[in-house]
Design a protein around this motif. Structure first.
Motif, PDB file in Angstrom:
ATOM      1  N   ALA A 111       0.841  -1.203   0.000  1.00 58.32           N
ATOM      2  CA  ALA A 111       0.000   0.000   0.000  1.00 58.32           C
ATOM      3  C   ALA A 111       0.875   1.251   0.000  1.00 58.32           C
ATOM      4  O   ALA A 111       0.611   2.203  -0.747  1.00 58.32           O
ATOM      5  CB  ALA A 111      -0.925  -0.005   1.210  1.00 58.32           C
ATOM      6  N   GLN A 112       1.914   1.246   0.807  1.00 54.49           N
ATOM      7  CA  GLN A 112       2.792   2.405   0.878  1.00 54.49           C
ATOM      8  C   GLN A 112       3.514   2.639  -0.445  1.00 54.49           C
ATOM      9  O   GLN A 112       3.620   3.768  -0.910  1.00 54.49           O
ATOM     10  CB  GLN A 112       3.798   2.223   2.015  1.00 54.49           C
ATOM     11  CG  GLN A 112       4.592   3.463   2.321  1.00 54.49           C
ATOM     12  CD  GLN A 112       5.417   3.307   3.574  1.00 54.49           C
ATOM     13  OE1 GLN A 112       5.996   2.250   3.819  1.00 54.49           O
ATOM     14  NE2 GLN A 112       5.467   4.338   4.381  1.00 54.49           N
ATOM     15  N   THR A 113       3.958   1.572  -1.065  1.00 54.91           N
ATOM     16  CA  THR A 113       4.631   1.699  -2.357  1.00 54.91           C
ATOM     17  C   THR A 113       3.690   2.299  -3.399  1.00 54.91           C
ATOM     18  O   THR A 113       4.074   3.187  -4.165  1.00 54.91           O
ATOM     19  CB  THR A 113       5.144   0.326  -2.841  1.00 54.91           C
ATOM     20  OG1 THR A 113       6.094  -0.161  -1.880  1.00 54.91           O
ATOM     21  CG2 THR A 113       5.787   0.413  -4.204  1.00 54.91           C
ATOM     22  N   ARG A 114       2.455   1.832  -3.412  1.00 54.81           N
ATOM     23  CA  ARG A 114       1.482   2.362  -4.377  1.00 54.81           C
ATOM     24  C   ARG A 114       1.158   3.831  -4.088  1.00 54.81           C
ATOM     25  O   ARG A 114       0.919   4.607  -4.996  1.00 54.81           O
ATOM     26  CB  ARG A 114       0.227   1.506  -4.389  1.00 54.81           C
ATOM     27  CG  ARG A 114       0.484   0.163  -5.046  1.00 54.81           C
ATOM     28  CD  ARG A 114      -0.795  -0.619  -5.304  1.00 54.81           C
ATOM     29  NE  ARG A 114      -0.507  -1.791  -6.092  1.00 54.81           N
ATOM     30  CZ  ARG A 114      -0.118  -2.962  -5.590  1.00 54.81           C
ATOM     31  NH1 ARG A 114       0.022  -3.100  -4.305  1.00 54.81           N
ATOM     32  NH2 ARG A 114       0.116  -3.987  -6.376  1.00 54.81           N
ATOM     33  N   MET A 115       1.130   4.218  -2.820  1.00 53.21           N
ATOM     34  CA  MET A 115       0.868   5.610  -2.470  1.00 53.21           C
ATOM     35  C   MET A 115       2.050   6.504  -2.842  1.00 53.21           C
ATOM     36  O   MET A 115       1.880   7.693  -3.066  1.00 53.21           O
ATOM     37  CB  MET A 115       0.570   5.754  -0.968  1.00 53.21           C
ATOM     38  CG  MET A 115      -0.753   5.171  -0.528  1.00 53.21           C
ATOM     39  SD  MET A 115      -2.213   5.855  -1.367  1.00 53.21           S
ATOM     40  CE  MET A 115      -2.123   7.570  -0.934  1.00 53.21           C
ATOM     41  N   LEU A 116       3.239   5.932  -2.904  1.00 53.59           N
ATOM     42  CA  LEU A 116       4.419   6.716  -3.269  1.00 53.59           C
ATOM     43  C   LEU A 116       4.552   6.906  -4.777  1.00 53.59           C
ATOM     44  O   LEU A 116       5.347   7.731  -5.216  1.00 53.59           O
ATOM     45  CB  LEU A 116       5.684   6.064  -2.702  1.00 53.59           C
ATOM     46  CG  LEU A 116       5.835   6.179  -1.192  1.00 53.59           C
ATOM     47  CD1 LEU A 116       6.960   5.283  -0.701  1.00 53.59           C
ATOM     48  CD2 LEU A 116       6.069   7.622  -0.791  1.00 53.59           C
TER      49      LEU A 116
END
Length: 125
Positions: A68-73
């Motif tokens: 999720a964090q990677t996609r938000m970045l």
């Protein structure tokens, strides 16, 4: 003299083999993947993390939070601003959730995941 050189050579070779074996044994296994389809939204990954946390599958929680964090970045920025960190609040909430998970604070982790879900959903993610 040859016996000493041969002994030292065997000793060095044996040490190298032992070090290589230790390195192979210390490689971590990949985290279990959450049951989320490829290309899912970050909010879907966060919901998977929430479900995995409720079921006590912490490895799956960590993997879902990382995804999720990677996609938000993933974002578009101006050419000169590529090194600027993201100021998206959801990214910070996910980081805090990961820290809470690492500290064993399941309740805090759950609250942060729920806040991140709301934030990501509000942004259309």
């Amino acid at each position: 003299m040859r016996a000493v050189v041969l002994f030292v050579s065997l000793l060095i070779a044996g040490s190298g083999t032992a070090l290589a074996q230790q390195a192979r044994e210390s490689v971590l296994s990949p985290l279990p993947s959450p049951n989320v389809p490829e290309g899912a939204k970050p909010s879907d990954e966060l919901r998977a993390a929430e479900g995995a946390l409720a079921a006590g599958r912490t490895g799956e929680v960590e993997e879902a939070l990382e995804r999720a964090q990677t996609r938000m970045l993933d974002r578009s920025v101006a050419l000169g601003r590529t090194n600027d960190p993201s100021d998206n609040p959801t990214v910070g909430q996910i980081s805090q959730a990961r820290q809470a998970l690492a500290a064993g604070d399941r309740a805090g982790c759950l609250q942060l995941i729920q806040a991140a879900v709301a934030s990501a959903t509000a942004q259309g993610f």
